[in-house]
Write an enzyme that holds these catalytic residues in place. Structure first.
Site, PDB file in Angstrom:
ATOM      1  N   THR A 116       0.813  -1.215   0.000  1.00 31.93           N
ATOM      2  CA  THR A 116       0.000   0.000   0.000  1.00 31.93           C
ATOM      3  C   THR A 116       0.853   1.276   0.000  1.00 31.93           C
ATOM      4  OG1 THR A 116      -1.502   1.266   1.418  1.00 31.93           O
ATOM      5  CG2 THR A 116      -0.138  -0.349   2.525  1.00 31.93           C
ATOM      6  N   ASP A 117       0.279   2.361  -0.509  1.00 35.25           N
ATOM      7  CA  ASP A 117       0.966   3.664  -0.452  1.00 35.25           C
ATOM      8  C   ASP A 117       1.194   4.111   0.990  1.00 35.25           C
ATOM      9  OD1 ASP A 117      -1.693   4.319   0.186  1.00 35.25           O
ATOM     10  OD2 ASP A 117      -1.969   5.706  -1.486  1.00 35.25           O
ATOM     11  N   GLU A 118       0.411   3.560   1.923  1.00 37.72           N
ATOM     12  CA  GLU A 118       0.506   4.014   3.322  1.00 37.72           C
ATOM     13  C   GLU A 118       1.853   3.697   3.953  1.00 37.72           C
ATOM     14  OE1 GLU A 118      -2.828   3.453   5.862  1.00 37.72           O
ATOM     15  OE2 GLU A 118      -4.267   3.738   4.239  1.00 37.72           O
ATOM     16  N   TYR A 140      -1.620  -0.515  11.100  1.00 33.78           N
ATOM     17  CA  TYR A 140      -1.856  -1.143   9.789  1.00 33.78           C
ATOM     18  C   TYR A 140      -0.649  -0.930   8.874  1.00 33.78           C
ATOM     19  CZ  TYR A 140      -3.332  -1.434   4.899  1.00 33.78           C
ATOM     20  OH  TYR A 140      -3.386  -1.716   3.561  1.00 33.78           O
ATOM     21  N   LYS A 144       2.295  -3.532   7.483  1.00 32.16           N
ATOM     22  CA  LYS A 144       2.434  -3.739   6.025  1.00 32.16           C
ATOM     23  C   LYS A 144       3.870  -3.414   5.594  1.00 32.16           C
ATOM     24  CE  LYS A 144      -0.267  -4.553   3.181  1.00 32.16           C
ATOM     25  NZ  LYS A 144      -0.711  -5.853   2.586  1.00 32.16           N
ATOM     26  N   ARG A 204      -6.983  11.708  -0.697  1.00 32.91           N
ATOM     27  CA  ARG A 204      -6.645  10.345  -1.105  1.00 32.91           C
ATOM     28  C   ARG A 204      -6.576  10.284  -2.625  1.00 32.91           C
ATOM     29  NH1 ARG A 204      -5.371  10.464   3.397  1.00 32.91           N
ATOM     30  NH2 ARG A 204      -5.792   9.013   5.106  1.00 32.91           N
TER      31      ARG A 204
HETATM   32  P1  NAD Z   1     -10.164  -6.930   2.224  1.00 37.95           P
HETATM   33  O1  NAD Z   1     -10.180  -6.606   3.674  1.00 37.95           O
HETATM   34  O2  NAD Z   1     -11.373  -6.682   1.399  1.00 37.95           O
HETATM   35  O3  NAD Z   1      -9.768  -8.468   2.013  1.00 37.95           O
HETATM   36  C1  NAD Z   1      -8.750  -9.108   2.724  1.00 37.95           C
HETATM   37  C2  NAD Z   1      -8.896 -10.599   2.468  1.00 37.95           C
HETATM   38  O4  NAD Z   1      -7.833 -11.279   3.148  1.00 37.95           O
HETATM   39  C3  NAD Z   1     -10.208 -11.179   2.999  1.00 37.95           C
HETATM   40  O5  NAD Z   1     -10.744 -12.075   2.077  1.00 37.95           O
HETATM   41  C4  NAD Z   1      -9.779 -11.908   4.278  1.00 37.95           C
HETATM   42  O6  NAD Z   1     -10.619 -12.983   4.630  1.00 37.95           O
HETATM   43  C5  NAD Z   1      -8.382 -12.367   3.888  1.00 37.95           C
HETATM   44  N1  NAD Z   1      -7.505 -12.607   5.047  1.00 37.95           N
HETATM   45  C6  NAD Z   1      -7.286 -11.773   6.101  1.00 37.95           C
HETATM   46  N2  NAD Z   1      -6.393 -12.333   6.955  1.00 37.95           N
HETATM   47  C7  NAD Z   1      -6.048 -13.528   6.415  1.00 37.95           C
HETATM   48  C8  NAD Z   1      -5.156 -14.553   6.814  1.00 37.95           C
HETATM   49  N3  NAD Z   1      -4.453 -14.455   7.937  1.00 37.95           N
HETATM   50  N4  NAD Z   1      -5.034 -15.638   6.024  1.00 37.95           N
HETATM   51  C9  NAD Z   1      -5.749 -15.752   4.865  1.00 37.95           C
HETATM   52  N5  NAD Z   1      -6.613 -14.829   4.457  1.00 37.95           N
HETATM   53  C10 NAD Z   1      -6.763 -13.710   5.206  1.00 37.95           C
HETATM   54  O7  NAD Z   1      -8.895  -6.164   1.656  1.00 37.95           O
HETATM   55  P2  NAD Z   1      -8.624  -5.451   0.261  1.00 37.95           P
HETATM   56  O8  NAD Z   1      -9.050  -4.036   0.348  1.00 37.95           O
HETATM   57  O9  NAD Z   1      -9.098  -6.328  -0.834  1.00 37.95           O
HETATM   58  O10 NAD Z   1      -7.010  -5.449   0.287  1.00 37.95           O
HETATM   59  C11 NAD Z   1      -6.257  -6.505  -0.277  1.00 37.95           C
HETATM   60  C12 NAD Z   1      -4.781  -6.180  -0.201  1.00 37.95           C
HETATM   61  O11 NAD Z   1      -4.519  -4.963  -0.901  1.00 37.95           O
HETATM   62  C13 NAD Z   1      -4.257  -5.950   1.218  1.00 37.95           C
HETATM   63  O12 NAD Z   1      -2.983  -6.516   1.305  1.00 37.95           O
HETATM   64  C14 NAD Z   1      -4.181  -4.443   1.357  1.00 37.95           C
HETATM   65  O13 NAD Z   1      -3.182  -4.059   2.282  1.00 37.95           O
HETATM   66  C15 NAD Z   1      -3.832  -4.036  -0.063  1.00 37.95           C
HETATM   67  N6  NAD Z   1      -4.259  -2.696  -0.470  1.00 37.95           N
HETATM   68  C16 NAD Z   1      -5.545  -2.293  -0.282  1.00 37.95           C
HETATM   69  C17 NAD Z   1      -5.948  -1.035  -0.743  1.00 37.95           C
HETATM   70  C18 NAD Z   1      -7.373  -0.543  -0.578  1.00 37.95           C
HETATM   71  O14 NAD Z   1      -7.633   0.619  -0.869  1.00 37.95           O
HETATM   72  N7  NAD Z   1      -8.323  -1.367  -0.169  1.00 37.95           N
HETATM   73  C19 NAD Z   1      -5.021  -0.200  -1.371  1.00 37.95           C
HETATM   74  C20 NAD Z   1      -3.699  -0.658  -1.533  1.00 37.95           C
HETATM   75  C21 NAD Z   1      -3.343  -1.922  -1.088  1.00 37.95           C
HETATM   76  O1  DAU Z   2      -4.123   4.127   0.674  1.00 37.35           O
HETATM   77  C1  DAU Z   2      -4.370   2.753   0.558  1.00 37.35           C
HETATM   78  C2  DAU Z   2      -5.141   2.325   1.770  1.00 37.35           C
HETATM   79  O2  DAU Z   2      -6.436   2.887   1.638  1.00 37.35           O
HETATM   80  C3  DAU Z   2      -5.219   0.825   1.955  1.00 37.35           C
HETATM   81  O3  DAU Z   2      -3.929   0.325   2.171  1.00 37.35           O
HETATM   82  C4  DAU Z   2      -6.122   0.488   3.146  1.00 37.35           C
HETATM   83  O4  DAU Z   2      -6.279  -0.913   3.250  1.00 37.35           O
HETATM   84  C5  DAU Z   2      -7.475   1.117   2.921  1.00 37.35           C
HETATM   85  O5  DAU Z   2      -8.299   0.896   4.039  1.00 37.35           O
HETATM   86  C6  DAU Z   2      -7.334   2.620   2.671  1.00 37.35           C
HETATM   87  O6  DAU Z   2      -6.943   3.333   3.871  1.00 37.35           O
HETATM   88  P1  DAU Z   2      -7.595   4.749   4.257  1.00 37.35           P
HETATM   89  O7  DAU Z   2      -7.442   4.943   5.697  1.00 37.35           O
HETATM   90  O8  DAU Z   2      -7.130   5.814   3.346  1.00 37.35           O
HETATM   91  O9  DAU Z   2      -9.125   4.401   3.840  1.00 37.35           O
HETATM   92  P2  DAU Z   2     -10.529   4.661   4.563  1.00 37.35           P
HETATM   93  O10 DAU Z   2     -11.571   4.299   3.573  1.00 37.35           O
HETATM   94  O11 DAU Z   2     -10.595   4.060   5.909  1.00 37.35           O
HETATM   95  O12 DAU Z   2     -10.523   6.235   4.726  1.00 37.35           O
HETATM   96  C7  DAU Z   2     -10.370   7.094   3.607  1.00 37.35           C
HETATM   97  C8  DAU Z   2     -10.383   8.530   4.121  1.00 37.35           C
HETATM   98  O13 DAU Z   2     -11.689   8.840   4.627  1.00 37.35           O
HETATM   99  C9  DAU Z   2      -9.430   8.762   5.283  1.00 37.35           C
HETATM  100  O14 DAU Z   2      -8.890  10.077   5.193  1.00 37.35           O
HETATM  101  C10 DAU Z   2     -10.333   8.679   6.513  1.00 37.35           C
HETATM  102  C11 DAU Z   2     -11.665   9.210   6.009  1.00 37.35           C
HETATM  103  N1  DAU Z   2     -12.883   8.636   6.653  1.00 37.35           N
HETATM  104  C12 DAU Z   2     -13.000   7.277   6.699  1.00 37.35           C
HETATM  105  C13 DAU Z   2     -14.098   6.696   7.296  1.00 37.35           C
HETATM  106  C14 DAU Z   2     -14.232   5.193   7.385  1.00 37.35           C
HETATM  107  C15 DAU Z   2     -13.871   9.469   7.141  1.00 37.35           C
HETATM  108  O15 DAU Z   2     -13.773  10.714   7.056  1.00 37.35           O
HETATM  109  N2  DAU Z   2     -14.966   8.897   7.724  1.00 37.35           N
HETATM  110  C16 DAU Z   2     -15.116   7.541   7.844  1.00 37.35           C
HETATM  111  O16 DAU Z   2     -16.141   7.091   8.409  1.00 37.35           O
END
Ligand code: NAD
Ligand code: DAU
Length: 327
Positions: A116-118, A140, A144, A204
């Site tokens: 992730t970018d985070e 988190y 990562k 974001r």
């Molecule tokens: P998600 O929470 O929707 O899905 C995570 C999946 O992993 C689920 O199916 C869960 O059951 C499975 N899982 C969790 N712990 C596990 C374990 N110990 N063993 C096996 N399976 C397990 O997440 P997502 O948003 O699809 O993210 C997927 C990947 O992409 C993550 O690695 C996350 O860090 C990365 N990522 C997410 C975002 C975003 O914006 N959502 C952005 C950049 C990177």
């Molecule tokens: O940047 C990539 C990441 O983006 C991934 O690695 C993470 O898995 C994913 O959860 C996401 O993280 P963020 O913290 O950026 O996403 P989130 O959707 O939780 O929040 C997006 C923005 O919105 C953040 O600035 C917090 C704000 N927010 C979020 C929630 C849930 C609110 O203002 N209100 C809310 O209720």
């Protein structure tokens, strides 16, 4: 190619499975099915499914049998949950990544770590490149980043054929409604308050989920072992603008917006320079202005997907986190 997709029942993993089935790959999914992992995300797809955790070496050995490569999406992914209860984040990201790395080392197969970018932390201006220092700010992102470093250590020490792929904020169908966009869509459709953290001006960088899935495929096929690749979206926006656009698309009213206490340690802005993956031939196809409309439509049309979530344990999570119940 036969691929093991860890965490393939989640939001991005299941989109990746669809993209790769379309490209003719054979897929095995290994998933623990946490609250965020759902078999429904893979319904009607021809895959092999192993229910298990990446930190369990036996489950990994069963799932990886005969595979040519492993792509690891499995993770705990919600920053707010990592602040409240970090345990699972440490276990899955550290121990889980280690078990997967051992499995691919033993078999000499290719590996992609989805990150992730985070891991770079917050940036007020400009964009992070792959050589920017890692400076994570939450449990988190810190866990990562730890997983990324473990991958790099295995490449350096054992010559593992592994790449890291760092994405920006994804949005699209099948995202669990704890994240900003699906939470705001469902609350707007139901007339529930829209909880905006702080001043709503955190920025974001949004990428449509299928674009990220294709980017990971590009890195899997063409990435140079040992390298990390940023995969950022084409558009950035402050949260409040995203929320107001969702209100408009959902036909709701701005009076639903409620500014609430900020997230502790809240990163102000994320931004990725993605030139390196673009040089491999990847480009984002979806602009935010179009993708957000398609996403609102998907949630409007697929109540079967979110109703069991919104009427289940999610309600208790919501009450604990926001201190109020859903309507
Ligand atoms: P998600 O929470 O929707 O899905 C995570 C999946 O992993 C689920 O199916 C869960 O059951 C499975 N899982 C969790 N712990 C596990 C374990 N110990 N063993 C096996 N399976 C397990 O997440 P997502 O948003 O699809 O993210 C997927 C990947 O992409 C993550 O690695 C996350 O860090 C990365 N990522 C997410 C975002 C975003 O914006 N959502 C952005 C950049 C990177
Ligand atoms: O940047 C990539 C990441 O983006 C991934 O690695 C993470 O898995 C994913 O959860 C996401 O993280 P963020 O913290 O950026 O996403 P989130 O959707 O939780 O929040 C997006 C923005 O919105 C953040 O600035 C917090 C704000 N927010 C979020 C929630 C849930 C609110 O203002 N209100 C809310 O209720």
């Amino acid at each position: 190619m036969k691929l093991l997709v860890c965490g393939g029942a989640g939001f991005i993993g299941s989109a990746f499975v669809r993209v790769r089935l379309g490209a003719g790959d054979e897929i095995v999914v290994l998933d623990k099915l946490t609250y965020a992992g759902r078999r429904e995300n893979l319904q009607d797809l021809e895959i092999d499914f192993v229910h298990g955790a990446i930190e369990d070496p036996d489950a990994v050995a069963r799932a990886v049998e005969g595979c040519d490569a492993v792509v690891n999406f499995a993770a705990e992914t919600h920053v707010d949950r990592s602040i409240a209860e970090p345990d699972a984040f440490v276990k899955t990201h550290s121990q889980g990544t280690y078990v997967l790395l051992e499995a691919v080392r033993e078999r000499g197969i290719r590996y992609v770590q989805v990150s992730t970018d985070e891991v770079y932390g917050s940036i007020e201006e400009g964009s992070f490149t792959e050589s920017s220092p890692l400076a994570p700010s939450s449990p988190y992102s810190a866990t990562k980043a730890g997983a990324d470093l473990l991958v790099a250590g295995y490449v350096h020490t054992y010559g593992l054929e592994a790449c890291i792929c760092r994405g920006s904020n994804n949005y699209g169908p099948r995202q669990y409604p704890e994240k900003l966009i699906p939470l705001m869509i469902l609350n707007a459709l139901h007339g529930d308050p829209l909880p905006v953290y702080g001043d709503g001006m955190n920025v974001r960088n949004w990428i449509y989920v299928d674009d990220f899935a294709r980017g990971i495929g590009t890195v899997l096929e063409h990435g140079v072992p040992g390298e990390a690749y940023n995969v950022g979206g084409p558009d950035e926006a402050p949260n409040i603008e995203v929320v107001k656009r969702i209100i408009e698309l959902a036909g709701a009213d701005e009076s639903l917006i409620e500014y609430i206490t900020d997230r502790p340690g809240h990163d102000r802005r994320y931004s990725l320079a993605s030139d390196k993956v673009k040089a491999l031939g990847w480009e984002a196809a979806e602009r935010f202005a179009d993708g957000i409309g398609r996403t609102v439509e998907w949630y409007r049309d697929n109540a079967w997907w979110w109703e069991p979530i919104r009427s289940g344990d999610y309600r208790a999570y919501y009450e604990r986190h926001y201190g109020r119940s859903l309507g």
